[in-house]
Design a protein around this motif. Structure first.
Motif, PDB file in Angstrom:
ATOM      1  N   SER A 235      74.290  29.178  19.304  1.00 12.69           N
ATOM      2  CA  SER A 235      73.131  28.581  19.269  1.00 12.69           C
ATOM      3  C   SER A 235      73.291  27.585  17.995  1.00 12.69           C
ATOM      4  O   SER A 235      73.409  28.098  16.896  1.00 12.69           O
ATOM      5  CB  SER A 235      72.058  29.397  18.863  1.00 12.69           C
ATOM      6  N   TYR A 236      73.437  26.247  18.181  1.00 15.56           N
ATOM      7  CA  TYR A 236      73.909  25.248  17.269  1.00 15.56           C
ATOM      8  C   TYR A 236      72.544  24.459  16.648  1.00 15.56           C
ATOM      9  O   TYR A 236      71.898  24.122  17.539  1.00 15.56           O
ATOM     10  CB  TYR A 236      74.811  24.359  17.688  1.00 15.56           C
ATOM     11  N   PHE A 237      72.321  24.572  15.555  1.00 15.21           N
ATOM     12  CA  PHE A 237      71.372  23.729  14.715  1.00 15.21           C
ATOM     13  C   PHE A 237      71.268  23.118  13.649  1.00 15.21           C
ATOM     14  O   PHE A 237      72.519  23.426  12.789  1.00 15.21           O
ATOM     15  CB  PHE A 237      69.837  24.457  14.912  1.00 15.21           C
ATOM     16  N   GLN A 238      70.885  22.135  13.096  1.00 19.21           N
ATOM     17  CA  GLN A 238      70.743  21.546  12.007  1.00 19.21           C
ATOM     18  C   GLN A 238      70.100  21.927  10.651  1.00 19.21           C
ATOM     19  O   GLN A 238      68.944  22.567  11.280  1.00 19.21           O
ATOM     20  CB  GLN A 238      70.329  19.946  12.197  1.00 19.21           C
ATOM     21  N   VAL A 239      70.615  22.197   9.532  1.00 17.76           N
ATOM     22  CA  VAL A 239      69.991  22.883   8.382  1.00 17.76           C
ATOM     23  C   VAL A 239      68.761  22.231   8.296  1.00 17.76           C
ATOM     24  O   VAL A 239      67.740  22.913   7.692  1.00 17.76           O
ATOM     25  CB  VAL A 239      70.890  22.760   7.342  1.00 17.76           C
ATOM     26  N   ASP A 240      68.248  21.041   8.438  1.00 20.72           N
ATOM     27  CA  ASP A 240      66.940  20.590   7.813  1.00 20.72           C
ATOM     28  C   ASP A 240      65.819  20.393   8.863  1.00 20.72           C
ATOM     29  O   ASP A 240      64.788  20.087   8.728  1.00 20.72           O
ATOM     30  CB  ASP A 240      67.307  19.026   7.314  1.00 20.72           C
ATOM     31  N   ASN A 241      65.785  21.430   9.991  1.00 26.85           N
ATOM     32  CA  ASN A 241      64.716  21.670  10.735  1.00 26.85           C
ATOM     33  C   ASN A 241      64.269  22.960  10.609  1.00 26.85           C
ATOM     34  O   ASN A 241      64.719  24.001  11.423  1.00 26.85           O
ATOM     35  CB  ASN A 241      65.392  21.350  12.102  1.00 26.85           C
ATOM     36  N   PRO A 242      63.163  23.481   9.937  1.00 30.49           N
ATOM     37  CA  PRO A 242      62.486  24.555   9.385  1.00 30.49           C
ATOM     38  C   PRO A 242      61.912  25.094  10.797  1.00 30.49           C
ATOM     39  O   PRO A 242      61.720  26.397  10.646  1.00 30.49           O
ATOM     40  CB  PRO A 242      61.599  24.335   8.387  1.00 30.49           C
ATOM     41  N   LEU A 243      61.607  24.301  11.636  1.00 31.93           N
ATOM     42  CA  LEU A 243      60.823  24.842  13.169  1.00 31.93           C
ATOM     43  C   LEU A 243      61.813  25.306  13.998  1.00 31.93           C
ATOM     44  O   LEU A 243      61.291  25.903  14.998  1.00 31.93           O
ATOM     45  CB  LEU A 243      59.969  23.653  13.725  1.00 31.93           C
ATOM     46  N   ILE A 244      63.178  25.217  13.950  1.00 33.69           N
ATOM     47  CA  ILE A 244      63.879  25.467  14.934  1.00 33.69           C
ATOM     48  C   ILE A 244      63.827  26.999  15.405  1.00 33.69           C
ATOM     49  O   ILE A 244      63.682  27.900  14.676  1.00 33.69           O
ATOM     50  CB  ILE A 244      65.322  25.348  14.523  1.00 33.69           C
ATOM     51  N   ASN A 245      63.810  27.407  16.821  1.00 29.45           N
ATOM     52  CA  ASN A 245      63.767  28.542  17.473  1.00 29.45           C
ATOM     53  C   ASN A 245      65.235  28.688  17.500  1.00 29.45           C
ATOM     54  O   ASN A 245      65.760  28.465  18.655  1.00 29.45           O
ATOM     55  CB  ASN A 245      63.186  28.265  18.817  1.00 29.45           C
ATOM     56  N   ILE A 246      65.821  29.547  16.886  1.00 32.87           N
ATOM     57  CA  ILE A 246      67.270  29.833  16.575  1.00 32.87           C
ATOM     58  C   ILE A 246      67.541  30.688  18.047  1.00 32.87           C
ATOM     59  O   ILE A 246      68.485  30.427  18.496  1.00 32.87           O
ATOM     60  CB  ILE A 246      67.781  30.237  15.657  1.00 32.87           C
ATOM     61  N   ILE A 247      66.885  31.510  17.977  1.00 32.11           N
ATOM     62  CA  ILE A 247      67.397  32.518  19.091  1.00 32.11           C
ATOM     63  C   ILE A 247      66.367  32.637  20.359  1.00 32.11           C
ATOM     64  O   ILE A 247      65.530  33.374  20.386  1.00 32.11           O
ATOM     65  CB  ILE A 247      67.626  33.900  18.636  1.00 32.11           C
ATOM     66  N   ASP A 248      66.508  31.682  21.157  1.00 37.06           N
ATOM     67  CA  ASP A 248      65.493  31.379  22.238  1.00 37.06           C
ATOM     68  C   ASP A 248      66.088  31.691  23.431  1.00 37.06           C
ATOM     69  O   ASP A 248      66.883  31.301  24.201  1.00 37.06           O
ATOM     70  CB  ASP A 248      65.518  29.792  22.272  1.00 37.06           C
TER      71      ASP A 248
END
Ligand code: UTP
Length: 457
Positions: A235-248
């Motif tokens: 699961s790849y995401f950007q550091v500056d997005n605090p709303l990310i649902n990392i483990i979806d």
């Protein structure tokens, strides 16, 4: 490499000014700089210069892309449940990892230190790193699983990032499951195409873009390590997005069931010239992302027959990669993605002083790997659920706008669970360790309502 060999090389690639500069240095400093210069791939620099001098507007024929919409999913509950359960199984059997790219320079935000160490949460002032780490920790508990957390840094913020995790005891994660590794750096050029100094004996380099992350996963040995532990999907995401649902579970599940190699989340653009990349389909049927700055206004604002934007699916830097996809595309130790050029202000060392000059920085973009995938999926997500980037010091995509979105989301979770929120409450923060989504919230919590309410341990 000795001075003669180095001069020959520099002259061959029209970097004569650097030869003169080397001549002016005392021997020990000269040798230091020669060491740096010998690591530069000058053929590549020549290619970069060509990119900088060519207008890189897209010329490819494109059509709108298909996206799995939330509406279509809600109309097909069996498929939705099947995918979610499949995703839960993947997580439970340790087949997924979380990967945040945090090597950027965060120049727009203007925060000293790694962007991940920027405090963002409205009540507890938790940093981006803490929020992400707590989400990973919470998911490992929820699914009784082992989820490696990978963090890509760059030379400029690597030690500070490691220090941040160590100082905070890895935010409760098992440190053996946290892998922090730097990306490659690439020399920047001035507008004449000459190499730039960042100090008396060092060349100016910038991180090679989030597209460098796939190569860094391989070269750091982290990809092999997690694969040997059974990880199949990242699961790849950007550091500056605090709303990310990392483990979806749904996202992993659709990716797995559809045999996708690289999946992306997309959201409907808020307005035609919103500054996000746009998912498109090319005439050879491959899918890709076009930068908004490369597309003419007519394309950005073109409408479909139903009045919606024709190219409406915006890219927000959220993907699932199959490990086998990354492995399959590695050749000569790297995934060969094109470089993009940006004209930027650079703090250069000029005649004994640090001066701001105009120059070219070169970066690879992770979405350029999408056309390499044999199967790719795009899944709709909602801005209010999953996208609150902190890019700028004020205004659009700032701390203020991000906090408002976080507050709104946490409120909506509580309302879904029938809590009534007193009028005097201004800010609500829910710890990821208490809930990763509204369904995780117990309905019998005794909330100590305050103007700034924190729900968590
Ligand atoms: P941005 O494109 O927003 O860049 O990165 P940035 O460097 O963070 O900020 P500005 O443009 O200087 O203001 C999007 C994501 O990609 C990561 C960033 O850390 C962020 O998570 N990134 C970007 C890298 O990991 N490496 C890079 O070389 C560039």
């Amino acid at each position: 490499m000795n001075f003669e060999q180095c001069s020959k090389l520099l002259n061959k690639f029209s970097q004569n000014a650097l030869v003169e500069y080397l001549e002016s240095l005392p021997e020990n400093e000269r040798n230091k700089l020669i060491d740096e210069i010998s690591s530069v791939n000058f053929e590549k620099i020549d290619d970069l210069l060509r990119i900088a001098n060519s207008a890189s507007k897209t010329g490819r024929k494109m059509i709108p892309v298909d996206c799995i919409s939330l509406k279509s999913l809600s109309e097909n509950q069996d498929y939705l449940n099947k995918c979610t359960n499949y995703g839960i199984d993947l997580i439970k059997r340790g087949a997924v990892a979380a990967f945040v790219v945090a090597g950027g320079q965060g120049s727009r935000l203007g925060f000293e230190g790694p962007k991940g160490a920027f405090p963002v949460s409205a009540v507890k002032n938790k940093t981006l790193f803490q929020l992400h780490a707590e989400k990973v920790l919470s998911a490992t508990r929820k699914y009784n699983s082992n989820i490696p957390f990978l963090i890509m840094t760059s030379k400029a913020n690597h030690s500070a990032t490691v220090a941040e995790f160590e100082k905070n005891s890895y935010f409760g994660l098992d440190h053996k499951n946290v892998h922090i590794f730097p990306q490659n750096m690439i020399p920047s050029l001035d507008i004449e195409g000459k190499l730039i100094l960042s100090g008396k004996t060092s060349l100016f380099r910038n991180p090679d873009g989030h597209g460098g992350s796939l190569t860094a996963l391989e070269s750091s040995g982290v990809l092999d390590k997690i694969m040997s532990q059974g990880v199949e999907f990242i699961s790849y995401f950007q550091v500056d997005n605090p709303l990310i649902n990392i483990i979806d579970p749904l996202f992993f599940g659709i990716h797995g069931i559809e045999n996708s190699e690289l999946s992306s989340k997309a959201l409907i653009k808020a307005y035609p010239d919103e500054k996000v990349g746009i998912f498109v389909k090319y005439d050879d049927s491959t899918v890709g992302v076009e930068e908004y700055s490369d597309l003419p206004k007519e394309v950005l604002s073109a409408r479909d027959s139903d009045g919606s934007l024709l190219y409406k699916w915006g890219s927000i830097g959220i993907h699932v990669f199959s490990c086998s996809f990354i492995k399959r595309n590695i050749s000569g130790g790297e995934i060969n993605l094109p470089f993009h050029v940006a004209r930027k202000k650079i703090k250069a060392y000029v005649k004994g002083e640090i001066k701001e000059i105009e120059g070219f920085k070169f970066e690879k973009f992770v979405f350029d790997s999408i056309p390499l995938a044999e199967k790719t999926i795009i899944l709709e997500t909602l801005r209010e659920n999953e996208f609150a980037p902190v890019k700028n010091a004020s205004g659009v995509d700032s701390l203020e706008s991000s906090r408002e979105l976080m507050n709104n989301l946490y409120r909506s979770w509580l309302l879904e669970k029938n809590y009534s929120i007193p009028d005097f409450v201004k800010n609500i923060e829910i710890s990821p360790l208490t809930a990763l989504c509204s369904n995780d919230l117990p309905s019998d919590l005794i909330v100590d309502w305050k103007e700034n309410t924190y729900i968590g341990i």
